[in-house]
Scaffold this motif. Structure first.
Motif, PDB file in Angstrom:
ATOM      1  N   UNK A  80       0.828  -1.211   0.000  1.00 24.48           N
ATOM      2  CA  UNK A  80       0.000   0.000   0.000  1.00 24.48           C
ATOM      3  C   UNK A  80       0.860   1.258   0.000  1.00 24.48           C
ATOM      4  N   UNK A  81       1.944   1.252   0.795  1.00 23.72           N
ATOM      5  CA  UNK A  81       2.804   2.441   0.866  1.00 23.72           C
ATOM      6  C   UNK A  81       3.490   2.733  -0.446  1.00 23.72           C
ATOM      7  N   UNK A  82       4.059   1.694  -1.060  1.00 22.38           N
ATOM      8  CA  UNK A  82       4.753   1.888  -2.337  1.00 22.38           C
ATOM      9  C   UNK A  82       3.771   2.297  -3.425  1.00 22.38           C
ATOM     10  N   UNK A  83       2.590   1.690  -3.418  1.00 24.13           N
ATOM     11  CA  UNK A  83       1.573   2.041  -4.421  1.00 24.13           C
ATOM     12  C   UNK A  83       1.144   3.491  -4.271  1.00 24.13           C
ATOM     13  N   UNK A  84       0.994   3.950  -3.045  1.00 21.59           N
ATOM     14  CA  UNK A  84       0.585   5.346  -2.820  1.00 21.59           C
ATOM     15  C   UNK A  84       1.645   6.318  -3.325  1.00 21.59           C
ATOM     16  N   UNK A  85       2.923   5.928  -3.204  1.00 19.81           N
ATOM     17  CA  UNK A  85       4.011   6.799  -3.670  1.00 19.81           C
ATOM     18  C   UNK A  85       4.031   6.888  -5.186  1.00 19.81           C
TER      19      UNK A  85
END
Length: 602
Positions: free
Chosen positions: A163-168
């Motif tokens: 989720x964190x990498x996708x949001x970035x």
């Protein structure tokens, strides 16, 4: 013409082709077993099928003359087959006296039409000949796979990320992640150079902060000393003199001179011309022929000094973990000595160049000084000559006119008003002190303004640049993860039983894609496999090409006598297997005839 997605060969007629002189009819099923001794024409059947479809033999080699039968020069191949819809077709290729003719269901067509039907030759032969892709295409096989690999969408890759990498990354332009990384690395290099520059400016500002206060103090003291000197000379200049009376006398003498000069003299015009020449010669200024060269040499010297300062700052900033000022990679403890040695060598080179440039500049200044001295000597000689000529003319005129006598009195009185009680040396000192006092006042104002100026926030700017570098590096790490996941999705389409193919590797440290073409079977290199293992590997690649291209074509397996079975491959279409049986005649035996249901499922 619509492409043929799948087909099965039901029969062939071969004539004038390699060992087949007279027309020979063959019947095929699924599977079909071709047996016979060496030289009986087993492989020629594979060549004939490939020739009918592509115009080339089984391994795609050129030189069709070797395909002709020695006794029958005219080649004729007729291939009967049924497509995936169960429709029967006839493909005939003939070659007579170098003229190639292709008939499809009775209509003459071109090779490009066959390519539309069966695909490009490399696709067809990679399916039909299990060894073609690996042994013949080489790097071209890599390009062929890349053209047919399914497109991995941006959304599909994002779905595999945390989720964190996708949001970035979801709003980042990642049409070409490799180009994206390259651009970000360039931004980081520019920011690192900015940090080095700002640190140098900060150090310079810190060192100059105390200097301005000292400069103000020194200039103030010098100003006070000059003021006292000027006041003392001015007091002496007119001490005991009646300047007002001298000015009235000067006005009276000037009026008398004007009255006497109205009558004029025959020598006046000549005197005026000499005076004009004298004034013009005195006004001439030295024009240096070395100005441009001196400016360029000074600029180069300043550039070398700046380069030396940058190297010096970079040397002091060179510690383990810091970016290398040359390659921008992080400096390790092992590489520290080498990096510092390179910076010291660069500094020595810069110092040597600066010394050489300083010598050139000194030489130019010396030549300029000599040229100026010659000019001034010639000018002084000319002025002396004109002054003598003018004195002679004035002396001659004074014999006839009283105006010259008045002029001498006027000049003497004007000098008395100018110098007063001062000697020439004292008067020169007064003028020099006045000029220096003016320059000193201007310098003092500038120094006071610099000393009171609010210092620039270099620390804030350095921190902002470093924070931006950290953000970019974090972003690049996320993109490297993105590229890795995309590679996994891409390679998933290449998944086979025991064969593994890699088209590129991902460099873990940078996230970059490195082109490779690795082919292994059971973890072993292809060139180290036995013949049976090569055949099994080739069958897997043939099935892969069927899956990627959507074409299910027959597969011809030569040298089947060296393979126990093909259970690990599980071929999906028609299989023709050639086995060598010592001394046996050629036999083409359909193990199972092609039924109507098989035709419709072909």
């Amino acid at each position: 013409m619509e492409k043929i997605q799948s087909f099965q060969i039901t029969g062939m007629t071969i004539a004038g082709f390699k060992s087949y002189g007279e027309p020979t009819d063959l019947v095929f099923g699924n599977p079909t077993v071709v047996t016979g001794g060496n030289g009986r024409g087993k492989t020629s059947i594979a060549d004939a099928i490939a020739f009918a479809v592509t115009g080339l033999p089984f391994f795609g080699e050129r030189g069709l003359d070797r395909l002709h039968n020695e006794e029958q020069p005219d080649v004729s191949i007729t291939m009967n087959f049924v497509d995936g819809e169960g429709a029967a077709h006839v493909l005939t290729r003939t070659r007579q006296k170098n003229r190639m003719t292709i008939l499809y269901d009775g209509y003459e067509i071109r090779q490009m039409d066959l390519t539309e039907l069966f695909g490009e030759k490399d696709v067809f032969l990679s399916i039909f000949n299990p060894l073609y892709f690996i042994e013949e295409l080489g790097e071209d096989g890599k390009n062929l796979l890349e053209r047919h690999l399914p497109l991995v969408t941006h959304e599909a890759v994002l779905a595999q990320l945390s989720d964190g990498t996708r949001a970035v990354l979801e709003h980042e332009p990642l049409l070409s992640p490799e180009t994206y990384l390259k651009n970000k690395r360039h931004e980081i290099r520019e920011l690192e150079e900015t940090v080095i520059y700002l640190q140098g400016q900060k150090d310079l500002a810190d060192s100059q902060g105390g200097d301005w206060s000292k400069t103000v103090e020194d200039l103030s003291a010098r100003r006070d000393a000059l003021t006292r000197t000027v006041e003392a000379l001015e007091a002496k200049r007119f001490d005991g003199l009646d300047a007002k009376a001298m000015e009235r006398q000067l006005v009276e003498l000037s009026a008398r001179y004007d009255e006497a000069a109205r009558d004029g003299s025959p020598l006046d015009a000549e005197i005026l011309e000499v005076e004009r020449k004298l004034s013009a010669r005195k006004a001439e200024q030295y024009q240096s022929p070395y100005t441009q060269a001196i400016a360029e040499a000074s600029a180069r010297l300043a550039e070398l000094a700046a380069r030396f300062n940058r190297d010096k700052q970079a040397f002091h900033a060179c510690v383990p973990g810091a970016p290398c000022p040359t390659c921008r990679r992080l400096i390790t403890q092992e590489a520290l000595t080498e990096v510092r040695a390179a910076l010291e060598q660069s500094s020595r080179t810069t110092i040597a160049a600066g010394q050489e440039q300083r010598a050139q500049l000194n030489e130019l200044n010396g030549n300029d000084a000599k040229a100026k001295a010659v000019f001034e000597q010639f000018q002084a000689d000319d002025v002396t000559g004109l002054e003598r000529q003018l004195a002679v003319l004035k002396a001659k005129r004074s014999e006839d006119s009283p105006a010259d006598g008045l002029r001498s009195q006027i000049q003497q009185l004007a000098a008395d008003l100018e110098y007063g009680n001062l000697s020439e040396t004292e008067y020169a000192q007064l003028k020099e002190c006045r000029e220096e006092l003016r320059e000193c006042a201007a310098g003092l104002n500038a120094a006071q303004a610099a000393a009171s100026r609010t210092p620039e926030d270099f620390d804030g700017k350095i921190k902002a640049a470093q924070d931006q570098i950290t953000t970019l590096k974090s972003l690049m790490t996320s993109v490297a993860v993105y590229i890795s996941e995309r590679a996994k999705l891409t390679f998933s389409a290449l998944k086979m039983n025991r064969v593994e193919i890699s088209l590129y590797d991902i460099v873990k440290t940078t996230g970059e894609r490195k082109d490779v073409f690795k082919f292994t079977y059971g973890g072993r290199r292809y060139d180290r496999l036995s013949l049976s293992e090569k055949i099994r590997a080739g069958m897997e690649v043939s099935e892969l090409m069927k899956r990627l291209t959507g074409r299910n074509y027959p597969v011809f397996v030569d040298n089947m006598e060296s393979v126990d079975d093909l259970n690990n491959v599980r071929p999906t279409g028609q299989v023709i297997m050639a086995k060598c049986v010592s001394g046996a005649p050629l036999a083409v035996r359909p193990v199972r005839p092609i039924s109507l249901a098989q035709r419709q499922a072909a």
